[in-house]
Design a protein around this motif. Structure first.
Motif, short mmCIF file in Angstrom:
data_model
loop_
_atom_site.label_atom_id
_atom_site.label_comp_id
_atom_site.label_asym_id
_atom_site.label_seq_id
_atom_site.Cartn_x
_atom_site.Cartn_y
_atom_site.Cartn_z
N LEU A 65 0.84 -1.20 0.00
CA LEU A 65 0.00 0.00 0.00
C LEU A 65 0.87 1.25 0.00
N SER A 66 0.43 2.25 -0.74
CA SER A 66 1.13 3.53 -0.76
C SER A 66 0.10 4.65 -0.62
N GLU A 67 0.54 5.89 -0.71
CA GLU A 67 -0.35 7.04 -0.52
C GLU A 67 -1.49 7.09 -1.53
N GLU A 68 -1.34 6.57 -2.70
CA GLU A 68 -2.38 6.62 -3.73
C GLU A 68 -3.19 5.32 -3.83
N SER A 69 -2.94 4.38 -2.94
CA SER A 69 -3.64 3.09 -2.99
C SER A 69 -5.11 3.24 -2.65
N ILE A 70 -5.92 2.42 -3.27
CA ILE A 70 -7.35 2.36 -2.96
C ILE A 70 -7.65 0.98 -2.42
N VAL A 71 -8.29 0.93 -1.26
CA VAL A 71 -8.68 -0.33 -0.64
C VAL A 71 -10.20 -0.43 -0.75
N THR A 72 -10.68 -1.46 -1.45
CA THR A 72 -12.11 -1.65 -1.63
C THR A 72 -12.70 -2.30 -0.38
N LEU A 73 -13.76 -1.70 0.13
CA LEU A 73 -14.43 -2.20 1.33
C LEU A 73 -15.68 -2.99 0.97
N ASP A 74 -16.25 -3.67 1.97
CA ASP A 74 -17.39 -4.54 1.73
C ASP A 74 -18.74 -3.82 1.75
N ARG A 75 -18.75 -2.51 1.80
CA ARG A 75 -20.00 -1.74 1.85
C ARG A 75 -20.22 -1.00 0.54
N MET A 76 -21.48 -0.81 0.21
CA MET A 76 -21.85 0.03 -0.93
C MET A 76 -21.94 1.48 -0.44
N THR A 77 -21.85 2.43 -1.33
CA THR A 77 -21.85 3.83 -0.94
C THR A 77 -23.17 4.28 -0.33
N ASP A 78 -24.27 3.58 -0.65
CA ASP A 78 -25.57 4.00 -0.11
C ASP A 78 -25.96 3.23 1.16
N GLU A 79 -25.09 2.37 1.65
CA GLU A 79 -25.38 1.62 2.88
C GLU A 79 -25.08 2.47 4.11
N LEU A 80 -25.87 2.25 5.16
CA LEU A 80 -25.64 2.95 6.41
C LEU A 80 -24.36 2.45 7.09
N LEU A 81 -23.72 3.32 7.85
CA LEU A 81 -22.49 2.98 8.56
C LEU A 81 -22.82 2.50 9.97
N ASP A 82 -22.01 1.60 10.50
CA ASP A 82 -22.19 1.10 11.86
C ASP A 82 -21.60 2.09 12.86
N VAL A 83 -22.36 2.38 13.91
CA VAL A 83 -21.91 3.26 14.99
C VAL A 83 -21.80 2.39 16.24
N MET A 84 -20.60 2.33 16.82
CA MET A 84 -20.36 1.46 17.97
C MET A 84 -19.84 2.26 19.16
N VAL A 85 -20.25 1.85 20.33
CA VAL A 85 -19.72 2.41 21.57
C VAL A 85 -19.00 1.28 22.28
N ASN A 86 -17.71 1.46 22.50
CA ASN A 86 -16.86 0.43 23.12
C ASN A 86 -17.02 -0.92 22.43
N GLY A 87 -17.14 -0.90 21.09
CA GLY A 87 -17.21 -2.13 20.31
C GLY A 87 -18.60 -2.72 20.17
N LYS A 88 -19.60 -2.15 20.82
CA LYS A 88 -20.97 -2.67 20.73
C LYS A 88 -21.78 -1.80 19.78
N LEU A 89 -22.40 -2.45 18.79
CA LEU A 89 -23.20 -1.75 17.79
C LEU A 89 -24.43 -1.13 18.46
N ILE A 90 -24.59 0.19 18.33
CA ILE A 90 -25.73 0.86 18.96
C ILE A 90 -26.62 1.60 17.97
N ALA A 91 -26.07 1.90 16.77
CA ALA A 91 -26.84 2.70 15.82
C ALA A 91 -26.27 2.53 14.42
#
Length: 103
Positions: free
Chosen positions: A35-61
């Protein structure tokens, strides 16, 4: 001396770690090392999917990224555990009499 907190008010000043997860991926170490400064890492989410919000590792929202001035922010869209019940819980099955019990 007696300590009697009012409800859970005494917990309001406890620090917790809030994490917003954009997505995940698995990579071999040899790929991570390239990996370098211009590298792109593809993630398992689509751009229109909601993001996971966690508190101390527990999914809350779940939420979505918003731009606020020159900063990114997060709009909470869904709090977990706040969905209305789908109806009354099913009644437990009646117990059967064990062998030798009086009926």
């Amino acid at each position: 001396m007696t300590f009697q907190p009012r409800g859970f008010d005494f917990l309001k000043d406890v620090d917790v770690r809030l994490t917003v997860e954009l997505g995940r991926t698995s990579m071999k170490l040899k790929d991570v090392l390239t990996l370098s400064e211009e590298s792109i890492v593809t993630l398992d989410r689509m751009t229109d999917e909601l993001l996971d919000v966690m508190v101390n590792g527990k999914l809350i929202a779940r939420g979505e990224v918003v731009a606020q001035g020159d900063r990114f922010g997060l709009r909470i869209v869904e709090l977990l555990g706040t969905e209305p019940d789908a109806g009354p819980a099913p009644a437990p099955a009646p117990k059967r009499a064990a062998k030798g019990d009086a009926s």
